[in-house]
Write a protein that holds these residues in place. Structure first.
Motif, mmCIF file in Angstrom:
data_model
loop_
_atom_site.group_PDB
_atom_site.id
_atom_site.type_symbol
_atom_site.label_atom_id
_atom_site.label_comp_id
_atom_site.label_asym_id
_atom_site.label_seq_id
_atom_site.Cartn_x
_atom_site.Cartn_y
_atom_site.Cartn_z
ATOM 1 N N VAL A 112 0.832 -1.208 0.000
ATOM 2 C CA VAL A 112 0.000 0.000 0.000
ATOM 3 C C VAL A 112 0.861 1.250 0.000
ATOM 4 C CG1 VAL A 112 -1.751 1.304 1.264
ATOM 5 C CG2 VAL A 112 -1.927 -1.192 1.108
ATOM 6 N N LEU A 113 1.919 1.263 0.787
ATOM 7 C CA LEU A 113 2.794 2.433 0.828
ATOM 8 C C LEU A 113 3.494 2.652 -0.507
ATOM 9 C CD1 LEU A 113 4.397 2.125 4.384
ATOM 10 C CD2 LEU A 113 2.626 3.726 3.649
ATOM 11 N N ASP A 114 3.914 1.582 -1.161
ATOM 12 C CA ASP A 114 4.560 1.718 -2.471
ATOM 13 C C ASP A 114 3.616 2.351 -3.489
ATOM 14 O OD1 ASP A 114 7.037 0.717 -1.783
ATOM 15 O OD2 ASP A 114 6.653 -1.313 -2.512
ATOM 16 N N VAL A 115 2.382 1.870 -3.528
ATOM 17 C CA VAL A 115 1.436 2.343 -4.542
ATOM 18 C C VAL A 115 0.912 3.732 -4.216
ATOM 19 C CG1 VAL A 115 -0.797 1.888 -5.634
ATOM 20 C CG2 VAL A 115 0.783 -0.004 -5.198
ATOM 21 N N ILE A 118 4.980 6.103 -2.033
ATOM 22 C CA ILE A 118 6.313 6.119 -2.636
ATOM 23 C C ILE A 118 6.217 6.295 -4.150
ATOM 24 C CG2 ILE A 118 8.424 4.778 -2.999
ATOM 25 C CD1 ILE A 118 7.895 3.528 -0.219
ATOM 26 N N GLY A 119 5.264 5.599 -4.786
ATOM 27 C CA GLY A 119 5.087 5.742 -6.231
ATOM 28 C C GLY A 119 4.777 7.171 -6.643
ATOM 29 N N PRO A 120 3.768 7.811 -6.030
ATOM 30 C CA PRO A 120 3.508 9.212 -6.369
ATOM 31 C C PRO A 120 4.689 10.135 -6.082
ATOM 32 C CG PRO A 120 1.599 8.263 -5.288
ATOM 33 C CD PRO A 120 2.693 7.240 -5.208
ATOM 34 N N VAL A 146 -10.517 11.462 1.290
ATOM 35 C CA VAL A 146 -10.921 12.094 2.538
ATOM 36 C C VAL A 146 -10.072 11.575 3.694
ATOM 37 C CG1 VAL A 146 -13.294 12.635 1.874
ATOM 38 C CG2 VAL A 146 -12.770 10.381 2.826
ATOM 39 N N HIS A 147 -9.484 10.388 3.497
ATOM 40 C CA HIS A 147 -8.641 9.814 4.541
ATOM 41 C C HIS A 147 -7.224 10.388 4.524
ATOM 42 C CE1 HIS A 147 -12.045 7.394 5.373
ATOM 43 N NE2 HIS A 147 -12.037 6.877 4.154
ATOM 44 N N GLU A 148 -6.989 11.386 3.682
ATOM 45 C CA GLU A 148 -5.834 12.272 3.864
ATOM 46 C C GLU A 148 -6.018 13.062 5.156
ATOM 47 O OE1 GLU A 148 -4.187 16.499 2.072
ATOM 48 O OE2 GLU A 148 -5.445 15.257 0.781
ATOM 49 N N HIS A 149 -7.292 13.297 5.536
ATOM 50 C CA HIS A 149 -7.617 14.191 6.646
ATOM 51 C C HIS A 149 -8.181 13.483 7.871
ATOM 52 C CE1 HIS A 149 -6.953 17.503 3.896
ATOM 53 N NE2 HIS A 149 -7.778 16.939 3.026
ATOM 54 N N GLN A 150 -8.909 12.386 7.661
ATOM 55 C CA GLN A 150 -9.569 11.728 8.776
ATOM 56 C C GLN A 150 -9.440 10.215 8.643
ATOM 57 O OE1 GLN A 150 -13.599 13.225 9.066
ATOM 58 N NE2 GLN A 150 -12.906 15.179 9.887
ATOM 59 N N ALA A 161 -0.667 6.345 4.211
ATOM 60 C CA ALA A 161 -0.132 6.739 2.905
ATOM 61 C C ALA A 161 -0.791 8.009 2.391
ATOM 62 C CB ALA A 161 -0.324 5.600 1.905
ATOM 63 N N LYS A 162 -2.113 8.089 2.492
ATOM 64 C CA LYS A 162 -2.814 9.265 1.973
ATOM 65 C C LYS A 162 -2.526 10.501 2.813
ATOM 66 C CE LYS A 162 -4.874 7.298 -1.537
ATOM 67 N NZ LYS A 162 -4.556 7.669 -2.940
ATOM 68 N N GLY A 163 -2.416 10.322 4.123
ATOM 69 C CA GLY A 163 -2.028 11.444 4.968
ATOM 70 C C GLY A 163 -0.623 11.921 4.642
ATOM 71 N N GLY A 164 0.277 10.964 4.413
ATOM 72 C CA GLY A 164 1.639 11.324 4.020
ATOM 73 C C GLY A 164 1.681 12.021 2.679
#
Length: 267
Positions: A112-115, A118-120, A146-150, A161-164
């Motif tokens: 999940v972190l790679d996709v 790290i990929g972006p 939305v899970h960048e935020h919550q 990953a999305k928060g990062g």
């Protein structure tokens, strides 16, 4: 001396369906040639390319597996070479999990972190370097959630990953501004796509009592926001997160996706 291609060029990762396809077509309508990446659905990518062609723009497709960094990011350079440059990158490809935190295996975490992060990061780095060398600025849009935020139960790697990626977007915006490169994130809520099992769904027929607008979003609604950020109209916007969620984050994504009636609307 800098050169300018016959049309601006966008690269959209994960453009074989859903938000990626809608974005590729919308950017073509904006007058951009489009590089399209796919992971497992080559036929889907070719369908997207055909839709781009219907808009009178060039399309090129490439396979992309973001679990193989750093070489996976070579796709940005290959598509830019074939299309004559790069003016916008949309980091849309993503994946997720539905697993309790205590049960997540290290391999799942890394995948999940790679996709999703790290990929972006690496694709954004490649695009930024080319944009700097071209000397005409550019746009990078990172599709988060939305899970960048919550948070969301069962989505620990995805949320991390999305928060990062959301905070990475802000750093990129600060560092790349002097080169005329604008960097923003777009944070969708529940969107009717293959990822949510709702491909080709009429969102008006899908009640979501916990979402203030009462329905899921359509991929084309997300694409419109991305097009604003990728085009000339978004020329004074950088380092921001654009939530496209029908108001879900005002409720909290856990409530927005879980409420079964409208009783919350009344005192």
């Amino acid at each position: 001396m800098t050169t300018t291609p016959s049309a601006p060029v966008a690269v959209v990762t994960g453009a074989d369906s859903g938000i990626g396809r809608a974005t590729a077509v919308r950017l073509a309508r904006l007058g951009m040639d489009v590089g399209i990446t796919w992971h497992t659905d080559r036929a889907g990518a070719e369908e997207t390319a055909a839709e781009v062609a219907k808009e009178g723009r060039r399309a090129e497709t490439e396979h992309l597996d973001l679990t193989g960094p750093p070489a996976a990011a070579d796709v940005v350079d290959r598509l830019a070479d074939r299309l004559g440059g790069i003016d916008a990158l949309v980091n849309n490809a993503g994946t997720g999990t539905a697993t309790p935190f205590t049960e997540i295996a290290p391999d799942t975490l890394r995948h999940v972190l790679d996709v999703d992060l790290i990929g972006p990061f690496l694709c954004g780095q490649r695009a930024a370097r080319r944009m700097i060398a071209q000397g005409r600025g550019g746009r990078i849009i990172n599709v988060t959630s939305v899970h960048e935020h919550q948070p969301k139960v069962g989505a620990a790697p995805y949320c991390a990953a999305k928060g990062g990626l959301g905070l990475l977007t802000q750093v990129m915006a600060l560092e790349l501004a002097e080169h005329g490169i604008l960097v923003n994130s777009v944070a969708p809520g529940e969107i009717a796509t293959p990822m949510t099992g709702q491909e080709d769904t009429d969102v008006r027929t899908e009640p979501r009592p916990g979402v203030p607008l009462g329905r899921p979003g359509d991929a084309r609604e997300v694409a419109e926001v991305i097009a604003f950020l990728a085009g000339d109209t978004g020329s004074y916007v950088t380092g921001a997160s654009w939530t496209v969620d029908g108001g879900m984050t005002r409720m909290g994504p856990m409530a927005g996706s879980g409420l079964r009636d409208d009783s919350w609307r009344r005192v």
